[in-house]
Design an enzyme around this catalytic site. Structure first.
Site, short mmCIF file in Angstrom:
data_model
loop_
_atom_site.label_atom_id
_atom_site.label_comp_id
_atom_site.label_asym_id
_atom_site.label_seq_id
_atom_site.Cartn_x
_atom_site.Cartn_y
_atom_site.Cartn_z
N TYR A 157 1.13 -1.25 0.40
CA TYR A 157 -0.23 0.54 0.15
C TYR A 157 1.03 1.42 0.41
O TYR A 157 1.80 1.63 0.82
CB TYR A 157 -1.01 0.13 1.44
CG TYR A 157 -2.03 1.48 1.36
CD1 TYR A 157 -2.64 1.59 0.44
CD2 TYR A 157 -1.99 2.19 2.32
CE1 TYR A 157 -3.55 2.81 0.16
CE2 TYR A 157 -2.68 3.31 2.46
CZ TYR A 157 -3.76 3.93 1.57
OH TYR A 157 -3.82 4.65 2.12
N ASP A 252 8.96 2.79 -0.23
CA ASP A 252 8.10 3.69 0.30
C ASP A 252 8.30 3.12 1.77
O ASP A 252 8.27 1.86 2.57
CB ASP A 252 7.06 3.40 0.25
CG ASP A 252 6.13 3.79 0.84
OD1 ASP A 252 5.70 4.39 1.62
OD2 ASP A 252 4.75 3.55 0.24
N LYS A 280 3.79 9.30 8.81
CA LYS A 280 3.91 7.72 10.08
C LYS A 280 5.17 8.34 10.94
O LYS A 280 4.66 10.07 11.79
CB LYS A 280 3.93 6.59 9.94
CG LYS A 280 2.55 6.18 8.61
CD LYS A 280 2.09 4.84 9.05
CE LYS A 280 0.45 4.81 8.01
NZ LYS A 280 1.06 3.83 7.03
C1 PLP Z 1 0.42 4.62 5.67
C2 PLP Z 1 1.25 4.36 4.83
C3 PLP Z 1 0.37 4.99 3.55
C4 PLP Z 1 -0.27 6.59 3.52
O1 PLP Z 1 0.52 7.62 4.38
P1 PLP Z 1 -0.67 7.91 4.42
O2 PLP Z 1 -0.23 8.94 5.81
O3 PLP Z 1 -1.63 7.76 5.78
O4 PLP Z 1 -1.38 8.72 3.89
C5 PLP Z 1 1.92 4.80 2.53
N1 PLP Z 1 2.88 3.70 1.88
C6 PLP Z 1 2.66 3.20 3.10
C7 PLP Z 1 3.92 1.88 3.59
C8 PLP Z 1 2.38 3.59 4.65
O5 PLP Z 1 2.08 2.21 5.26
#
Ligand code: PLP
Length: 454
Positions: A157, A252, A280
């Protein structure tokens, strides 16, 4: 997959009438009653708990129940809730004003911390969420390479940007298809979706499309299909193929950054991508994301270069203060060995609890991220747990069983992810005693889940 509440008999033994009323009200006002779908408990049936406050490793709901929190706001709260150093930093920034639309010195301070921490990052741009970070990183990769295609992996994701909300087409290494209404076929066709951990699919995709691929984006340890730890050869293949074909490799690390090591998953695996996305933890519980990487790439971003990306609240003073304090605390106190030790104990204990209950399971864990995959069948009937390496294996989990486990744990004051396909997180505030208490609750609950099915 929603499980109707009547299917989950371990449900609702505590009085949650205030949460129930709050949810009914929210549903009138906000789609599905929540501002982000992962909060809705749809995957385990039933209604979400409304939270009144958090402190350290605990959450208190509006009915007054206290839970040991294994969500940590889905990742950010590695220091626990209301960490004194973070609160003090926010207070101090608050006294000076909340947003100026002009640069502040604190932004360079946080940029220095990020560059010092993350091996691949030479320059960094701050945004307001992980989604914004990945969308911007992809635009930059496309702008810098002059190519359109990107390649991602099933079960990873990367936020809700259109070109990332794409599922695999009917055959591997074919054009992607929209994964949500509202994503156009035109956008989706520029995204290739492959299985994670599959080196030969990756090689085939590069053999067929290599000169068109702007970027490969991947979670270097996946948290978003439950926890999946990649094979080292797979990460190496991604690094080598992107290098050979002039594509940008994007790790990511929105979830793994500052979580698996101070320098993220890339520090742990020793493989350096061209760009990294953060979110995060980097915002310390406030809205902040970032994308960074090789200076020559980042210098394509406006106003240094021509790739457009902007934000009214980017580098917001409160978020920068919270993120900066969080990173300073993590660097000074280096909690990663402690997190590893507690995580290892938690993983072993959960594995044994599932075995004792006769339930096939795999516990996947890296540091303070973990998933107990409950798998179908019974150990006594010859079923066994199997490794989870990609979405194909993750999706074979028994989600009804997980739903019962989730509610049984809630009734024992343990707040786990409300989906089989989300990793749990714990913080530096979680004690050895908390882990032991969790394992006792898990033993009882898994035995109850198994007995219920007889
Ligand atoms: C949470 C997450 C996102 C999205 O971040 P948001 O602050 O919720 O937009 C993107 N990539 C990864 C790997 C994530 O865990």
């Amino acid at each position: 997959m929603a499980v109707p509440p009547k299917e989950t008999p371990l449900l609702m033994s505590l009085n949650r009438s205030k949460s129930h009323a709050a949810f009914a009200r929210a549903c009138q006002l906000i789609p599905g009653g929540v501002n982000s779908p992962a909060r809705a408990f749809g995957a385990v049936g039933g209604e979400p708990l409304f939270i009144a406050s958090g402190l350290g490793q605990h959450l208190t709901d509006i009915d007054g129940h206290v839970y040991l929190d294994y969500i940590g706001s889905w990742g950010p709260m590695i220091l626990g809730h209301r960490h004194p150093r973070v609160i003090a930093a926010i207070d101090e920034a608050l006294a000076r004003g909340t947003s100026f639309g002009a640069p502040t010195e604190a932004e360079s301070g946080l940029a220095e911390q990020i560059i010092d921490a993350v091996p691949s990052i030479e320059k960094v741009r701050m945004v307001s969420s992980g989604t914004e970070a990945t969308m911007s990183a992809i635009r930059l990769a496309r702008g810098a390479t002059g190519r359109d295609r990107i390649l991602k992996f099933a079960g990873n994701y990367h936020g809700h940007g259109d070109s990332l909300l794409v599922a695999a087409g009917s055959a591997a290494a074919t054009l992607g298809v929209p994964n949500s209404p509202g994503v156009t076929a035109g956008t989706a066709k520029d995204t290739l979706v492959l299985e994670y951990n599959d080196c030969s699919q990756l090689e085939e995709a590069f053999a067929a499309h290599g000169q068109d691929i702007a970027a490969v984006i991947m979670e270097p340890v996946v948290g978003n299909m439950g926890l999946v730890d990649p094979a080292r050869e797979f990460l190496l293949a991604a690094r080598q193929l992107t290098e050979r074909h002039g594509s940008v490799l994007i790790f990511d690390e929105v979830m793994t950054g500052f979580r698996l090591a101070y320098g993220g998953a890339q520090e742990r695996c020793g493989i350096t991508p061209d760009m990294t996305t953060l979110g995060k933890i980097v915002g310390g519980g406030l809205p902040l994301g970032a994308y960074g990487g090789r200076a020559d790439l980042l210098d394509h971003v406006l106003p240094a270069g021509k790739v457009f990306q902007a934000g009214t609240l980017s580098g917001n003073p409160l978020a920068v203060a919270a993120g900066s304090a969080t990173l300073a605390e993590l660097k000074e106190h280096a909690p990663y060995a402690d997190l590893e030790r507690r995580g290892s104990r938690l993983a072993d204990g959960l594995k044994h609890a599932a075995e004792a209950a006769g339930l096939p399971a795999t516990v996947a864990r890296v540091g303070s991220m973990l998933t107990l995959f409950l798998q179908p069948g019974r150990l006594g009937d010859g079923a066994t747990g199997f490794p989870v390496v990609d979405w194909a294996t993750a999706s074979q989990s028994d989600t009804r069983r997980y739903a019962r486990f989730f509610w049984g744990m809630i009734d024992r004051g343990i707040y786990l992810p409300c989906s089989q396909f989300e990793a749990l997180f714990f913080s530096i505030a979680h004690t050895d005693a908390d882990i032991e208490r969790t394992l006792v609750a898990a033993q009882e609950t898994l035995a109850e889940v198994a007995a219920h099915e007889n």
